[in-house]
Design an enzyme around this catalytic site. Structure first.
Site, mmCIF file in Angstrom:
data_model
loop_
_atom_site.group_PDB
_atom_site.id
_atom_site.type_symbol
_atom_site.label_atom_id
_atom_site.label_comp_id
_atom_site.label_asym_id
_atom_site.label_seq_id
_atom_site.Cartn_x
_atom_site.Cartn_y
_atom_site.Cartn_z
ATOM 1 N N ASP A 86 0.824 -1.206 0.000
ATOM 2 C CA ASP A 86 0.000 0.000 0.000
ATOM 3 C C ASP A 86 0.858 1.255 0.000
ATOM 4 O O ASP A 86 1.459 1.605 1.020
ATOM 5 C CB ASP A 86 -0.899 -0.042 1.242
ATOM 6 C CG ASP A 86 -1.825 1.153 1.341
ATOM 7 O OD1 ASP A 86 -2.052 1.826 0.326
ATOM 8 O OD2 ASP A 86 -2.340 1.404 2.452
ATOM 9 N N SER A 89 -0.198 4.244 2.749
ATOM 10 C CA SER A 89 -0.013 4.222 4.206
ATOM 11 C C SER A 89 1.436 3.861 4.493
ATOM 12 O O SER A 89 2.198 3.531 3.574
ATOM 13 C CB SER A 89 -0.968 3.222 4.874
ATOM 14 O OG SER A 89 -0.664 1.887 4.496
ATOM 15 N N ASN A 91 2.584 2.030 7.672
ATOM 16 C CA ASN A 91 2.857 1.015 8.702
ATOM 17 C C ASN A 91 2.803 -0.396 8.144
ATOM 18 O O ASN A 91 2.052 -0.688 7.223
ATOM 19 C CB ASN A 91 1.842 1.126 9.841
ATOM 20 C CG ASN A 91 2.019 2.388 10.650
ATOM 21 O OD1 ASN A 91 1.584 3.460 10.244
ATOM 22 N ND2 ASN A 91 2.675 2.277 11.795
ATOM 23 N N TRP A 93 1.691 -4.052 9.480
ATOM 24 C CA TRP A 93 1.016 -4.789 10.540
ATOM 25 C C TRP A 93 0.460 -6.098 9.983
ATOM 26 O O TRP A 93 0.222 -6.217 8.773
ATOM 27 C CB TRP A 93 -0.116 -3.968 11.176
ATOM 28 C CG TRP A 93 -1.281 -3.706 10.256
ATOM 29 C CD1 TRP A 93 -1.459 -2.620 9.453
ATOM 30 C CD2 TRP A 93 -2.418 -4.560 10.032
ATOM 31 N NE1 TRP A 93 -2.627 -2.727 8.743
ATOM 32 C CE2 TRP A 93 -3.249 -3.910 9.072
ATOM 33 C CE3 TRP A 93 -2.836 -5.788 10.548
ATOM 34 C CZ2 TRP A 93 -4.445 -4.464 8.628
ATOM 35 C CZ3 TRP A 93 -4.033 -6.338 10.103
ATOM 36 C CH2 TRP A 93 -4.828 -5.680 9.153
ATOM 37 N N TYR A 129 -8.232 3.254 8.269
ATOM 38 C CA TYR A 129 -8.068 3.240 6.822
ATOM 39 C C TYR A 129 -9.356 3.774 6.185
ATOM 40 O O TYR A 129 -10.354 3.976 6.867
ATOM 41 C CB TYR A 129 -7.762 1.830 6.317
ATOM 42 C CG TYR A 129 -6.394 1.333 6.711
ATOM 43 C CD1 TYR A 129 -5.283 1.597 5.916
ATOM 44 C CD2 TYR A 129 -6.197 0.618 7.884
ATOM 45 C CE1 TYR A 129 -4.018 1.154 6.278
ATOM 46 C CE2 TYR A 129 -4.941 0.173 8.256
ATOM 47 C CZ TYR A 129 -3.852 0.446 7.444
ATOM 48 O OH TYR A 129 -2.601 0.010 7.809
ATOM 49 N N ASP A 270 -1.824 5.821 -5.126
ATOM 50 C CA ASP A 270 -2.183 4.910 -4.032
ATOM 51 C C ASP A 270 -2.555 3.519 -4.548
ATOM 52 O O ASP A 270 -3.653 3.299 -5.044
ATOM 53 C CB ASP A 270 -3.357 5.514 -3.249
ATOM 54 C CG ASP A 270 -3.717 4.699 -2.016
ATOM 55 O OD1 ASP A 270 -3.032 3.699 -1.726
ATOM 56 O OD2 ASP A 270 -4.700 5.064 -1.343
ATOM 57 N N THR A 273 -5.854 1.802 -3.121
ATOM 58 C CA THR A 273 -7.198 2.250 -3.488
ATOM 59 C C THR A 273 -7.562 1.646 -4.843
ATOM 60 O O THR A 273 -6.812 1.786 -5.807
ATOM 61 C CB THR A 273 -7.261 3.788 -3.566
ATOM 62 O OG1 THR A 273 -7.068 4.325 -2.258
ATOM 63 C CG2 THR A 273 -8.599 4.265 -4.097
#
Length: 382
Positions: A86, A89, A91, A93, A129, A270, A273
């Site tokens: 992505d 963003s 991070n 996780w 998100y 992005d 998306t």
């Protein structure tokens, strides 16, 4: 017992092991040598060292042209996860054993107790998100992305994923590739650790997104794949080192300038998306130019028989025109043809109209993200 000797077969007899010569076909090396071609020796273990040359090409999955994700591993011994890559963003996780919501229970969970390299970090986080949100805690561990091994990478471990958004997700987590300035908890993104640990030939990564639900999507780190685009890469500077945000100087319908970005527009590039997202104030005019109608569910649809007659939409970026033909922005599901454009109600930080170049745009254009020069490159996808 396993015997893997090139010209011998092992036979076990009652009185012990004897080695019997075995006639075999010539090796490729021998056959070439007879033709006067000498092949240099290469260490066969090189294939296990994906970061030997500071670059990696990863095949990633395409789920219905809506989600692009692939496998990484975390921990020692490695635990494998499918993550959404992505650029919107920052991070990293994954689902973890600390979480027991429905969304977590339908996915693979990381177990830090089974990793000898995991180090807990007494810090929690919340990540919202566009669709879905989660709570979690941070830890450090070894992460392998396409054969590039990053040590002491901060990893978010989910503790609660409320709602239904992640229940049906094809992935077990998200790997963010934007700038560290938008990272929750100040976590160092994967790309920044690759750079800090000198794991890349060049501080770039690039996406080729396949279309029509077909596989063959590629994420490259440390270089570009020249086979995945045509012509040259056109570069444009990042206007805000948060997301991969760039400036847009013009928007055209069938080659005619609309003037909608004459005072400047912004766009966030992005991969996370699915749609092309347009400024809400322009949505009505765009749909009118396409001739789309809203159905009972609020989606914009067109007559499938008229798709080839629809206009080409084009963006002007740093003096270069990037067209989107109707085949790019119309989604055909059975007998229904919907428009792959949705509105956003957020202005950019400087107040200019904001677009999001999601997968609808990125399937048409190979995209390159350059952290050394803070620029984005686009080339026509192969």
């Amino acid at each position: 017992m396993k015997c893997l000797v090139a010209v011998l077969v092992c036979v076990v007899l009652a009185e012990g092991m004897v080695k019997i010569p075995l006639r075999k076909h010539k090796s490729m090396r021998e056959a070439l040598r007879e033709k006067g071609i000498e092949v240099p020796y290469q260490d066969p273990a090189l294939k296990y060292q994906g970061n030997e040359y500071g670059s990696a090409n990863m095949y990633i999955n395409n789920y219905a042209d809506t989600t692009y994700y692939g496998a990484i591993s975390i921990g020692t011994p490695p635990q494998s996860f499918e993550v959404l890559f992505d650029t919107g963003s920052a991070n990293l996780w994954v689902d973890s054993i600390y979480c027991n919501t429905q969304a977590c229970n339908t996915h693979t969970k990381f177990n830090p107790q089974q990793s000898s390299t995991f180090v807990a970090k007494d810090q929690s986080f919340y990540l919202p998100y566009g669709a879905g949100s989660l709570y979690g805690v941070f830890g450090y561990d070894t992460v392998n992305v396409g054969g590039i091994v990053i040590t002491n990478q901060e990893v978010g471990l989910s503790t609660n994923e409320p709602g239904q958004n992640f229940v049906v997700a094809q992935f077990d987590g998200i790997l963010g590739l934007s700038y560290p300035s938008i990272s929750a908890g100040g976590e160092t993104p994967v790309m920044d650790n690759m750079m800090a640990q000198n794991l890349l030939n060049a501080n770039i990564f690039a996406f080729y997104l396949s279309r029509g639900g077909q596989q063959g999507s590629v994420l490259s780190f440390g270089g570009v794949d020249n086979n995945l685009y045509q012509g040259q890469i056109y570069w444009t500077p990042v206007t805000s080192e948060t997301y991969w945000q760039i400036g847009v100087q013009g928007f055209q319908v069938n080659g005619q300038e609309t003037g909608w970005c004459s005072q400047g527009c912004q766009a966030i590039v992005d991969t996370g998306t699915s749609m092309l997202t347009a400024p809400s104030q322009l949505m009505g005019s765009i749909m009118q130019s396409i001739g789309a109608q809203q159905n009972q569910y609020g989606a914009y649809v067109v007559d499938c028989g008229q798709v080839n007659n629809l206009p080409t939409l084009s963006f002007v970026i740093s003096g270069v025109t990037f067209p989107l033909p109707p085949s790019a922005y119309i989604m055909q599901n059975g007998y229904q043809c919907s428009v792959g454009i949705s509105p956003t109600y957020l202005p950019s930080r400087d107040g200019e109209p904001l677009w999001i170049f999601g997968d609808v745009f990125l399937r048409e254009y190979y995209s390159v993200y350059d952290r050394s020069y803070n620029r984005v490159g686009f080339a026509t996808a192969a």
